[in-house]
Design a protein around this motif. Structure first.
Motif, short mmCIF file in Angstrom:
data_model
loop_
_atom_site.label_atom_id
_atom_site.label_comp_id
_atom_site.label_asym_id
_atom_site.label_seq_id
_atom_site.Cartn_x
_atom_site.Cartn_y
_atom_site.Cartn_z
N VAL A 165 0.84 -1.20 0.00
CA VAL A 165 0.00 0.00 0.00
C VAL A 165 0.87 1.25 0.00
CG1 VAL A 165 -1.78 1.29 1.25
CG2 VAL A 165 -1.89 -1.22 1.14
N ARG A 166 1.93 1.25 0.80
CA ARG A 166 2.82 2.40 0.86
C ARG A 166 3.48 2.66 -0.49
NH1 ARG A 166 2.29 6.42 3.87
NH2 ARG A 166 2.58 7.46 1.88
N HIS A 167 3.84 1.59 -1.18
CA HIS A 167 4.43 1.73 -2.52
C HIS A 167 3.47 2.46 -3.46
CE1 HIS A 167 6.13 0.72 -6.43
NE2 HIS A 167 5.04 0.04 -6.73
N LEU A 168 2.21 2.07 -3.44
CA LEU A 168 1.22 2.70 -4.33
C LEU A 168 0.99 4.16 -3.95
CD1 LEU A 168 -1.21 -0.33 -4.50
CD2 LEU A 168 0.09 0.61 -6.43
N LEU A 169 0.96 4.45 -2.66
CA LEU A 169 0.80 5.84 -2.22
C LEU A 169 2.01 6.68 -2.59
CD1 LEU A 169 -0.84 5.38 1.30
CD2 LEU A 169 -1.97 5.81 -0.90
N ASP A 170 3.20 6.11 -2.44
CA ASP A 170 4.42 6.85 -2.77
C ASP A 170 4.49 7.17 -4.26
OD1 ASP A 170 5.21 6.81 -0.15
OD2 ASP A 170 6.63 5.14 -0.37
N LEU A 171 3.81 6.37 -5.08
CA LEU A 171 3.76 6.67 -6.51
C LEU A 171 2.87 7.87 -6.82
CD1 LEU A 171 3.51 3.05 -8.01
CD2 LEU A 171 5.45 4.64 -8.23
N ARG A 191 -3.98 -8.83 6.32
CA ARG A 191 -3.63 -7.95 5.19
C ARG A 191 -4.64 -6.82 5.06
NH1 ARG A 191 -2.20 -13.10 1.16
NH2 ARG A 191 -0.83 -14.07 2.72
N ALA A 192 -5.92 -7.10 5.28
CA ALA A 192 -6.95 -6.06 5.18
C ALA A 192 -6.78 -5.02 6.29
CB ALA A 192 -8.34 -6.68 5.24
N ARG A 193 -6.48 -5.46 7.51
CA ARG A 193 -6.27 -4.51 8.61
C ARG A 193 -5.09 -3.58 8.31
NH1 ARG A 193 -7.22 -8.91 12.04
NH2 ARG A 193 -4.96 -9.16 12.30
N ALA A 194 -4.01 -4.16 7.78
CA ALA A 194 -2.83 -3.35 7.47
C ALA A 194 -3.12 -2.36 6.34
CB ALA A 194 -1.66 -4.26 7.09
N TRP A 195 -3.89 -2.78 5.34
CA TRP A 195 -4.30 -1.87 4.25
C TRP A 195 -5.05 -0.67 4.81
CZ3 TRP A 195 -9.77 -1.79 3.25
CH2 TRP A 195 -10.17 -0.90 2.24
N ARG A 196 -6.03 -0.95 5.65
CA ARG A 196 -6.85 0.13 6.23
C ARG A 196 -6.01 1.02 7.14
NH1 ARG A 196 -10.34 -2.91 7.86
NH2 ARG A 196 -11.91 -2.68 6.24
N ALA A 197 -5.17 0.42 7.96
CA ALA A 197 -4.35 1.20 8.90
C ALA A 197 -3.37 2.11 8.16
CB ALA A 197 -3.59 0.27 9.84
N THR A 198 -2.81 1.62 7.05
CA THR A 198 -1.86 2.43 6.28
C THR A 198 -2.53 3.65 5.68
OG1 THR A 198 -0.58 0.42 5.77
CG2 THR A 198 -0.13 2.37 4.44
N LEU A 199 -3.74 3.48 5.17
CA LEU A 199 -4.49 4.62 4.63
C LEU A 199 -4.87 5.60 5.73
CD1 LEU A 199 -6.83 2.88 2.01
CD2 LEU A 199 -4.74 4.18 1.57
N ASP A 200 -5.30 5.06 6.89
CA ASP A 200 -5.66 5.92 8.02
C ASP A 200 -4.46 6.75 8.47
OD1 ASP A 200 -8.32 5.17 8.12
OD2 ASP A 200 -7.99 3.57 9.59
N GLU A 201 -3.31 6.09 8.57
CA GLU A 201 -2.10 6.79 9.02
C GLU A 201 -1.71 7.90 8.06
OE1 GLU A 201 0.71 3.64 9.35
OE2 GLU A 201 -0.29 2.72 11.08
N ALA A 202 -1.99 7.70 6.77
CA ALA A 202 -1.66 8.71 5.77
C ALA A 202 -2.74 9.79 5.67
CB ALA A 202 -1.47 8.05 4.41
N GLY A 203 -3.82 9.63 6.42
CA GLY A 203 -4.92 10.60 6.37
C GLY A 203 -5.68 10.57 5.07
N LEU A 204 -5.74 9.40 4.43
CA LEU A 204 -6.40 9.28 3.13
C LEU A 204 -7.70 8.50 3.26
CD1 LEU A 204 -3.23 8.46 0.99
CD2 LEU A 204 -4.49 10.63 1.09
N PRO A 205 -8.65 8.72 2.34
CA PRO A 205 -9.94 8.01 2.41
C PRO A 205 -9.77 6.51 2.22
CG PRO A 205 -9.73 9.19 0.33
CD PRO A 205 -8.59 9.64 1.19
N VAL A 206 -10.60 5.74 2.93
CA VAL A 206 -10.57 4.28 2.83
C VAL A 206 -11.76 3.84 1.97
CG1 VAL A 206 -10.61 2.08 4.06
CG2 VAL A 206 -9.49 4.08 5.09
N PRO A 207 -11.51 3.36 0.75
CA PRO A 207 -12.63 2.97 -0.12
C PRO A 207 -13.32 1.70 0.41
CG PRO A 207 -10.55 3.22 -1.35
CD PRO A 207 -10.20 3.18 0.10
#
Length: 328
Positions: A165-171, A191-207
């Motif tokens: 997830v971080r790789h995609l956000l960094d792009l 894996r789903a928890r980590a996906w959601r947590a990474t978006l939350d930490e970045a302050g981005l919307p969670v689809p």
């Protein structure tokens, strides 16, 4: 054994040590004994050895499904690692992961005489208060949780998902959609928890999360749905097979990967380099998981007071051509 000793010109004690893999016999003496065994067709009596040494040199494996890539590759690694230690594997499949099913498998393994058991669970079975494994048998659990009762070996699911997830956000993608594995799967939930947590930490919307069943068909169905979402520019699939289905669906709907949408998977199966385009994915070291499982369970066999603990095998992100910055 006496015949082998006479032919090799050694004592029966030396033959016994060679047949049991004792390190004190090396070089030409060991080769002489092994050659005598081959010429005479000698095979150590495993039942007699079990009575004498208290071990059967066999590890039981309880497995709920062989259909998933992760389970089959983990099992293959366990077999290879056990063979390197001089142990055989007895496999007991369990159709339905219930308390009765697991206890029935343990009963069968007890009748087949094993020294220890590795359980590849893939579900949150050991979290349930009603679920427990028989006492007295060395046990290692894979792809589940064991609390403080059992030794657990697993891939670091959360860290791998975070890297993807971080790789995609960094792009430069503004968010990342997720096609998760089946409900109840320990790996899928991690894996789903980590996906959601990474978006939350970045302050981005969670689809909204889409859910598949590890198959490429389920990934294809999710891809058909996501192809109609105009602002979907990046997708993290919980395994490579579902990512393959995504690639097909996007191709059929005219969404070019990675120009229009980036796709990342999880597993790094051998075929992922042959996807069109080659898939960015999280590499799981199945060989290391298998080695750690065998190492942990044999530590319990040899040291009965070994304390339970959790071993997480690191992952690494493999960047290929299926991910790129978003257009514009």
């Amino acid at each position: 054994m006496a015949d082998v000793a006479r032919l090799a010109g050694v004592s029966t004690q030396t033959v016994s040590r060679v047949s049991n893999g004792h390190p004190s016999v090396v070089g030409t003496t060991r080769e002489q004994v092994l050659e005598a065994m081959r010429r005479l067709g000698y095979r150590p009596n495993s039942a007699a050895r079990a009575l004498k040494y208290g071990e059967f040199r066999t590890i039981g494996v309880i497995l709920f499904t062989l259909s998933s890539v992760g389970n089959s590759r983990t099992l293959e690694a366990i077999v290879d690692s056990a063979a390197a230690e001089g142990y055989a594997i007895t496999l007991i499949p369990v159709a339905v992961p219930t308390q009765d099913g697991v206890l029935g498998a343990f009963t069968r393994l007890g009748e087949l005489a094993v020294d220890a058991v590795i359980v590849i669970m893939e579900v949150h079975l050991l979290d349930a208060a009603t679920m427990s494994l028989p006492i007295g048998m060395p046990v290692v659990v894979v792809d589940s949780t064991g609390g403080d009762r059992y030794t657990v070996v697993d891939t670091d699911q959360a860290d791998g998902a975070r890297h993807a997830v971080r790789h995609l956000l960094d792009l430069g993608h503004r968010t990342v959609w997720h096609v998760a594995g089946p409900e109840g799967s320990y790996a899928a939930e991690g894996r789903a928890r980590a996906w959601r947590a990474t978006l939350d930490e970045a302050g981005l919307p969670v689809p909204p999360m889409l859910r598949g069943d590890w198959s490429s068909d389920s990934g294809y169905r999710a891809g058909l749905e996501l192809a109609g979402v105009a602002d979907c520019t990046a997708v993290f699939a919980a395994n490579d097979q579902m990512a393959l289905g995504l690639l097909r669906a996007f191709h059929e709907r005219g969404r070019v990967v990675p120009r229009d949408v980036s796709v990342a998977g999880f597993d790094d199966i051998p075929d992922s380099t042959s996807f069109i385009p080659p898939l960015t994915t999280v590499h799981q070291d199945f060989a290391e998981v298998g080695r750690r499982c065998v190492e942990s369970v044999l530590r319990q066999v040899r040291h009965r007071r070994a304390k339970p603990g959790t071993t997480l095998v690191p992952t690494r992100l493999v960047v290929r051509a299926s991910t790129a910055p978003p257009r514009g």
